[in-house]
Design a protein around this motif. Structure first.
Motif, mmCIF file in Angstrom:
data_model
loop_
_atom_site.group_PDB
_atom_site.id
_atom_site.type_symbol
_atom_site.label_atom_id
_atom_site.label_comp_id
_atom_site.label_asym_id
_atom_site.label_seq_id
_atom_site.Cartn_x
_atom_site.Cartn_y
_atom_site.Cartn_z
ATOM 1 N N ALA A 265 0.748 -1.084 0.247
ATOM 2 C CA ALA A 265 0.066 0.000 0.265
ATOM 3 C C ALA A 265 0.931 1.253 0.007
ATOM 4 C CB ALA A 265 -0.707 -0.048 1.312
ATOM 5 N N LEU A 266 2.120 1.254 0.677
ATOM 6 C CA LEU A 266 2.942 2.301 1.024
ATOM 7 C C LEU A 266 3.483 2.621 -0.617
ATOM 8 C CD1 LEU A 266 4.461 4.548 2.233
ATOM 9 C CD2 LEU A 266 6.203 2.699 2.604
ATOM 10 N N ARG A 267 3.897 1.559 -1.408
ATOM 11 C CA ARG A 267 4.350 1.641 -2.876
ATOM 12 C C ARG A 267 3.402 2.324 -3.654
ATOM 13 N NH1 ARG A 267 5.817 -3.134 -2.765
ATOM 14 N NH2 ARG A 267 8.242 -2.916 -2.302
ATOM 15 N N GLU A 268 2.219 1.859 -3.621
ATOM 16 C CA GLU A 268 1.140 2.252 -4.446
ATOM 17 C C GLU A 268 0.994 3.829 -4.289
ATOM 18 O OE1 GLU A 268 -2.326 -0.035 -4.186
ATOM 19 O OE2 GLU A 268 -1.274 -1.858 -5.175
ATOM 20 N N ALA A 269 0.643 4.141 -3.018
ATOM 21 C CA ALA A 269 0.443 5.407 -2.558
ATOM 22 C C ALA A 269 1.711 6.444 -2.893
ATOM 23 C CB ALA A 269 0.384 5.584 -1.087
ATOM 24 N N LEU A 270 2.921 6.204 -2.726
ATOM 25 C CA LEU A 270 3.983 7.100 -3.080
ATOM 26 C C LEU A 270 4.115 6.983 -4.550
ATOM 27 C CD1 LEU A 270 6.890 6.075 -0.480
ATOM 28 C CD2 LEU A 270 4.835 7.820 -0.459
ATOM 29 N N ARG A 271 3.977 5.782 -5.158
ATOM 30 C CA ARG A 271 4.121 5.714 -6.760
ATOM 31 C C ARG A 271 3.049 6.971 -7.366
ATOM 32 N NH1 ARG A 271 3.964 0.806 -7.774
ATOM 33 N NH2 ARG A 271 6.229 0.751 -8.122
ATOM 34 N N ASP A 272 1.686 6.768 -6.857
ATOM 35 C CA ASP A 272 0.819 7.473 -7.550
ATOM 36 C C ASP A 272 0.801 9.004 -7.396
ATOM 37 O OD1 ASP A 272 -0.510 5.085 -8.100
ATOM 38 O OD2 ASP A 272 -2.099 5.256 -6.524
ATOM 39 N N VAL A 273 1.254 9.394 -6.171
ATOM 40 C CA VAL A 273 1.453 10.944 -5.761
ATOM 41 C C VAL A 273 2.666 11.553 -6.328
ATOM 42 C CG1 VAL A 273 2.593 10.821 -3.549
ATOM 43 C CG2 VAL A 273 1.037 12.589 -4.172
ATOM 44 N N VAL A 274 3.637 10.740 -6.651
ATOM 45 C CA VAL A 274 5.015 11.214 -7.129
ATOM 46 C C VAL A 274 4.624 11.288 -8.740
ATOM 47 C CG1 VAL A 274 7.384 10.647 -7.729
ATOM 48 C CG2 VAL A 274 6.566 10.406 -5.462
ATOM 49 N N GLU A 275 4.197 10.349 -9.259
ATOM 50 C CA GLU A 275 3.921 10.333 -10.693
ATOM 51 C C GLU A 275 3.009 11.476 -10.921
ATOM 52 O OE1 GLU A 275 5.507 8.664 -13.070
ATOM 53 O OE2 GLU A 275 6.787 7.651 -11.424
ATOM 54 N N ASP A 276 1.906 11.611 -10.354
ATOM 55 C CA ASP A 276 0.971 12.668 -10.472
ATOM 56 C C ASP A 276 1.710 14.279 -10.401
ATOM 57 O OD1 ASP A 276 -1.687 13.910 -11.039
ATOM 58 O OD2 ASP A 276 -1.789 14.153 -9.032
ATOM 59 N N CYS B 81 13.585 4.098 -2.807
ATOM 60 C CA CYS B 81 14.459 3.911 -3.892
ATOM 61 C C CYS B 81 13.948 3.238 -5.185
ATOM 62 C CB CYS B 81 15.733 2.837 -3.282
ATOM 63 S SG CYS B 81 16.529 3.606 -2.062
ATOM 64 N N GLU B 82 12.753 2.767 -4.857
ATOM 65 C CA GLU B 82 12.075 1.966 -6.080
ATOM 66 C C GLU B 82 11.299 3.115 -6.792
ATOM 67 O OE1 GLU B 82 9.737 -1.097 -4.981
ATOM 68 O OE2 GLU B 82 11.168 -2.492 -3.849
ATOM 69 N N VAL B 83 10.590 4.251 -6.126
ATOM 70 C CA VAL B 83 9.713 5.089 -6.577
ATOM 71 C C VAL B 83 10.204 6.288 -7.042
ATOM 72 C CG1 VAL B 83 7.543 6.154 -5.942
ATOM 73 C CG2 VAL B 83 7.840 3.845 -5.413
ATOM 74 N N VAL B 84 11.163 6.680 -6.251
ATOM 75 C CA VAL B 84 11.676 8.190 -6.487
ATOM 76 C C VAL B 84 13.119 8.170 -7.146
ATOM 77 C CG1 VAL B 84 12.379 10.466 -5.272
ATOM 78 C CG2 VAL B 84 10.438 9.152 -4.368
ATOM 79 N N PRO B 85 13.172 8.905 -8.295
ATOM 80 C CA PRO B 85 14.610 8.700 -9.007
ATOM 81 C C PRO B 85 15.434 10.081 -8.402
ATOM 82 C CG PRO B 85 12.632 10.031 -10.319
ATOM 83 C CD PRO B 85 12.059 9.433 -9.050
ATOM 84 N N ALA B 86 15.937 9.951 -7.577
ATOM 85 C CA ALA B 86 16.865 11.083 -7.002
ATOM 86 C C ALA B 86 18.213 10.543 -6.703
ATOM 87 C CB ALA B 86 16.184 11.524 -5.743
#
Length: 342
Positions: A45-56, A92-97
């Motif tokens: 659930a954390l992965r989905e929430a972060l991916r959605d808000v970051v991509e948006d 590290c999976e979701v944020v390209p930094a």
């Protein structure tokens, strides 16, 4: 052009903002809850929430998906020491930094509220917590134990105490309070006998009890003695949390900012007055300040400082302008400056 990301995630919602090195906000998004400790599916659930808000946020910024210079993810499920193996793995999976900083969400709230990297923040919404950081970077917290054994002074605490006053008045164990009528109307009941069936349903959560807090505030404004006492008690409890942090950091004789944040403090002097009295009794040089920026902007400040960027008056002004454009609350920017640390 370098870009930075700040994210504030909790049990209710997750906010994400992107800015350039001058503090100009280029993208902003709000998504669902991201506290993996309280979500049923945890890490997934954390992965989905972060991916959605970051991509948006990237989509709204219209800048593609460049690699960020730094990102700060301030999450409710991260410890005060900034550690969480689960959150670190997902970030590290979701944020390209190039550089990712994990923080507790209260730390970002402190930085945003004071526009400094030290001070004390006391947060009281559904729950409550106090967090402090001194000039050397030492950290302390008080409260944040959750509604089962803590959260004194929170919306939940106020709501629960209000409903307790209703039950006592109904039984004749306590004085009459206009909260009785307010409870009947709020829960759409003909008699208080139905209150048990409403409150003890399996799906009832802390936020449902906290939803009664605004009625306690309203009753206090109408002069209801029980409600006034509840709010004053809440203010004292929040003051005690602040004092515990102050003493843990040895700030009693120091000058520092204290930022009260959250919906409970909007009740005004009935809460703020006792809070101030408790705090200043222990730390007479403390400055109680109105929050300058929300936690998501505090996270952006942390990301900028991580890269060595001084968050000066010009950057703060750009952030304030961006907040207004995004519909985020912003207070007095003042002269505060956040400097990067080695």
């Amino acid at each position: 052009m370098r870009f930075f990301l700040g994210l504030d995630g909790g049990g209710t919602k997750t906010a994400c903002a992107l800015c350039d090195e001058d503090g100009l906000i280029v993208g902003f998004s709000v998504g669902g809850p991201s506290n993996h400790l309280s979500l049923a599916r945890g890490e997934e659930a954390l992965r989905e929430a972060l991916r959605d808000v970051v991509e948006d946020a990237f989509s709204r910024a219209g800048i593609g998906r460049p690699r960020l210079s730094a990102a700060c993810l301030a999450l409710a499920g991260v410890g005060l020491d900034g550690r969480s193996p689960v959150a670190a793995r997902v970030a590290c999976e979701v944020v390209p930094a190039d550089d990712i900083v994990l923080e507790n969400d209260a730390v970002a709230a402190l930085v945003g509220a004071t526009a400094k990297d030290w001070g004390v923040v006391v947060i009281s919404g559904t729950g409550s917590i106090a967090v402090g950081i001194d000039r050397e970077g030492r950290r302390a917290r008080a409260g944040g134990w959750g509604y089962l054994i803590g959260d004194e002074g929170s919306g939940y605490d106020i709501g629960r105490r209000g409903l307790t006053a209703v039950a006592r008045a109904h039984d004749g164990r306590g004085n009459y309070t206009i909260l009785v009528e307010k409870a009947l109307a709020h829960y759409r009941l003909d008699t208080l006998d139905g209150l048990r069936s409403v409150l003890y349903r399996s799906e009832t959560k802390a936020k449902d009890i906290a939803s009664f807090a605004p009625l306690v505030v309203a009753a206090a404004c109408e002069g209801d003695a029980a409600s006034v006492d509840i709010l004053q008690t809440a203010g004292r409890e929040l003051g005690l949390s602040a004092v515990a942090v102050v003493k843990a950091l040895g700030l009693e004789d120091e000058e520092f900012d204290v930022a009260p944040c959250g919906s409970v403090f909007k009740a005004g002097q009935l809460v703020v007055g006792p809070f101030r009295s408790e705090l200043l009794r222990a730390a007479p040089s403390a400055r109680i300040v109105s929050p300058r920026f929300p936690a998501v902007i505090g996270a952006l400040m942390i990301a900028l400082r991580r890269s060595g960027r001084v968050v000066d008056g010009a950057v703060l002004s750009n952030m304030a302008r961006g907040c207004l454009e995004c519909g985020l609350p912003v207070g007095d920017v003042g002269e505060a400056t956040c400097e990067g640390k080695d």
